[in-house]
Design a protein around this motif. Structure first.
Motif, mmCIF file in Angstrom:
data_model
loop_
_atom_site.group_PDB
_atom_site.id
_atom_site.type_symbol
_atom_site.label_atom_id
_atom_site.label_comp_id
_atom_site.label_asym_id
_atom_site.label_seq_id
_atom_site.Cartn_x
_atom_site.Cartn_y
_atom_site.Cartn_z
ATOM 1 N N ALA A 1 0.846 -1.198 0.000
ATOM 2 C CA ALA A 1 0.000 0.000 0.000
ATOM 3 C C ALA A 1 0.882 1.249 0.000
ATOM 4 N N PHE A 2 0.487 2.234 -0.777
ATOM 5 C CA PHE A 2 1.219 3.495 -0.877
ATOM 6 C C PHE A 2 1.082 4.281 0.430
ATOM 7 N N LEU A 3 2.217 4.715 0.981
ATOM 8 C CA LEU A 3 2.208 5.513 2.205
ATOM 9 C C LEU A 3 2.375 6.995 1.885
ATOM 10 N N CYS A 4 3.456 7.350 1.172
ATOM 11 C CA CYS A 4 3.685 8.741 0.784
ATOM 12 C C CYS A 4 4.812 8.796 -0.242
ATOM 13 N N ALA A 5 4.993 9.973 -0.823
ATOM 14 C CA ALA A 5 6.112 10.188 -1.742
ATOM 15 C C ALA A 5 7.407 10.232 -0.935
ATOM 16 N N PRO A 6 8.521 9.792 -1.501
ATOM 17 C CA PRO A 6 9.787 9.777 -0.762
ATOM 18 C C PRO A 6 10.156 11.128 -0.150
ATOM 19 N N GLU A 7 9.912 12.220 -0.876
ATOM 20 C CA GLU A 7 10.293 13.544 -0.375
ATOM 21 C C GLU A 7 9.398 14.037 0.765
ATOM 22 N N GLN A 8 8.327 13.313 1.058
ATOM 23 C CA GLN A 8 7.434 13.704 2.148
ATOM 24 C C GLN A 8 7.881 13.159 3.512
ATOM 25 N N LEU A 9 8.988 12.433 3.527
ATOM 26 C CA LEU A 9 9.570 11.940 4.778
ATOM 27 C C LEU A 9 11.066 12.198 4.726
ATOM 28 N N ALA A 10 11.474 13.330 5.286
ATOM 29 C CA ALA A 10 12.873 13.752 5.249
ATOM 30 C C ALA A 10 13.715 12.964 6.250
ATOM 31 N N LEU B 1 3.053 4.840 11.806
ATOM 32 C CA LEU B 1 4.076 5.871 11.861
ATOM 33 C C LEU B 1 5.257 5.411 11.033
ATOM 34 N N ALA B 2 5.951 6.381 10.476
ATOM 35 C CA ALA B 2 7.156 6.089 9.702
ATOM 36 C C ALA B 2 8.241 7.070 10.117
ATOM 37 N N VAL B 3 9.477 6.569 10.121
ATOM 38 C CA VAL B 3 10.644 7.371 10.479
ATOM 39 C C VAL B 3 11.735 7.081 9.461
ATOM 40 N N ARG B 4 12.429 8.135 9.021
ATOM 41 C CA ARG B 4 13.591 7.939 8.156
ATOM 42 C C ARG B 4 14.849 8.169 8.987
ATOM 43 N N LYS B 5 15.685 7.141 9.041
ATOM 44 C CA LYS B 5 16.951 7.213 9.777
ATOM 45 C C LYS B 5 18.058 6.647 8.898
ATOM 46 N N ASP B 6 19.124 7.416 8.715
ATOM 47 C CA ASP B 6 20.270 7.002 7.899
ATOM 48 C C ASP B 6 19.830 6.534 6.513
ATOM 49 N N GLY B 7 18.843 7.244 5.947
ATOM 50 C CA GLY B 7 18.387 6.956 4.598
ATOM 51 C C GLY B 7 17.397 5.810 4.491
ATOM 52 N N GLN B 8 17.166 5.105 5.574
ATOM 53 C CA GLN B 8 16.246 3.954 5.584
ATOM 54 C C GLN B 8 14.921 4.356 6.224
ATOM 55 N N VAL B 9 13.815 3.854 5.675
ATOM 56 C CA VAL B 9 12.498 4.130 6.233
ATOM 57 C C VAL B 9 12.046 2.936 7.067
ATOM 58 N N TYR B 10 11.569 3.231 8.270
ATOM 59 C CA TYR B 10 11.030 2.221 9.186
ATOM 60 C C TYR B 10 9.570 2.565 9.446
ATOM 61 N N ALA B 11 8.698 1.559 9.410
ATOM 62 C CA ALA B 11 7.267 1.790 9.615
ATOM 63 C C ALA B 11 6.742 0.843 10.690
ATOM 64 N N TYR B 12 5.860 1.380 11.518
ATOM 65 C CA TYR B 12 5.280 0.629 12.634
ATOM 66 C C TYR B 12 3.816 0.990 12.793
ATOM 67 N N GLN B 13 3.074 0.113 13.465
ATOM 68 C CA GLN B 13 1.736 0.496 13.892
ATOM 69 C C GLN B 13 1.903 1.543 14.981
ATOM 70 N N ASN B 14 1.083 2.575 14.953
ATOM 71 C CA ASN B 14 1.140 3.657 15.934
ATOM 72 C C ASN B 14 0.340 3.221 17.161
ATOM 73 N N ARG B 15 0.967 2.327 17.937
ATOM 74 C CA ARG B 15 0.295 1.740 19.089
ATOM 75 C C ARG B 15 1.341 1.287 20.099
ATOM 76 N N CYS B 16 1.339 1.883 21.277
ATOM 77 C CA CYS B 16 2.283 1.499 22.328
ATOM 78 C C CYS B 16 1.922 0.107 22.844
ATOM 79 N N PRO B 17 2.899 -0.795 22.971
ATOM 80 C CA PRO B 17 2.596 -2.130 23.481
ATOM 81 C C PRO B 17 2.174 -2.125 24.955
ATOM 82 N N HIS B 18 2.455 -1.054 25.673
ATOM 83 C CA HIS B 18 2.105 -0.975 27.099
ATOM 84 C C HIS B 18 0.618 -0.757 27.321
ATOM 85 N N ARG B 19 0.048 0.261 26.704
ATOM 86 C CA ARG B 19 -1.361 0.590 26.919
ATOM 87 C C ARG B 19 -2.207 0.578 25.643
ATOM 88 N N GLY B 20 -1.578 0.350 24.496
ATOM 89 C CA GLY B 20 -2.325 0.319 23.250
ATOM 90 C C GLY B 20 -2.738 1.692 22.737
#
Length: 107
Positions: free
Chosen positions: A2-11, A26-45
Motif C-alpha cells: 500500500a502506498f504511504l507517501c512520496a519519498p520527499e514527504q519523509l525527510a 508511523l514512519a521514520v527515516r533514519k540514515d536513509g532507511q524508512v522504518y514503519a510501525y503500527q502507531n500503538r504502544c505495546p504498554h497501553r495500546g
C-alpha cells in the motif's frame, strides 16, 4: 503493498503519522532507511505521538511514547526503557522506490 507517501514527504530524521486502511501507522527515516510501525504502544495500546507527526524524543534518536515515556529503537521498534521494556512496536514490511514509500498491511 500500500502506498504511504512520496519519498520527499519523509525527510531524513523526520517522523510522520498516517491513517491507512483504518490503521494508525508511523514512519521514520533514519540514515536513509524508512522504518514503519503500527502507531500503538505495546504498554497501553495508545497512539505514541506528542503532537501530530511528533514521535521522536528530544534527541531525535528514539521513538518515544507520549503517555508514559517509553523509548523504542527506530531500527527495530524494541522498547529499551519504560513500562514495556523488552516488548516492541509492531513493525511493517516497508520498501521505497522512486514512486513512493510502500508498506505491507497484514489485515
Amino acid at each position: 503493498m500500500a502506498f504511504l507517501c512520496a519519498p520527499e514527504q519523509l525527510a531524513e530524521g523526520q517522523s510522520r503519522g498516517f491513517l491507512l486502511a483504518g490503521l494508525k501507522l508511523l514512519a521514520v527515516r533514519k540514515d536513509g532507511q524508512v522504518y514503519a510501525y503500527q502507531n500503538r504502544c505495546p504498554h497501553r495500546g495508545v497512539p505514541l505521538e506528542w503532537l501530530e507527526d511528533q514521535f521522536l524524543d528530544h534527541s531525535g534518536s528514539l521513538i518515544q511514547c507520549a503517555t508514559h515515556g517509553a523509548l523504542f529503537l527506530i531500527d527495530s521498534g524494541e522498547c529499551v526503557a519504560g513500562p514495556c521494556a523488552g516488548q516492541a512496536l509492531d513493525a511493517l514490511v516497508c520498501r521505497e522506490d522512486t514512486a513512493g514509500i510502500w508498506v505491507e498491511l497484514a489485515l
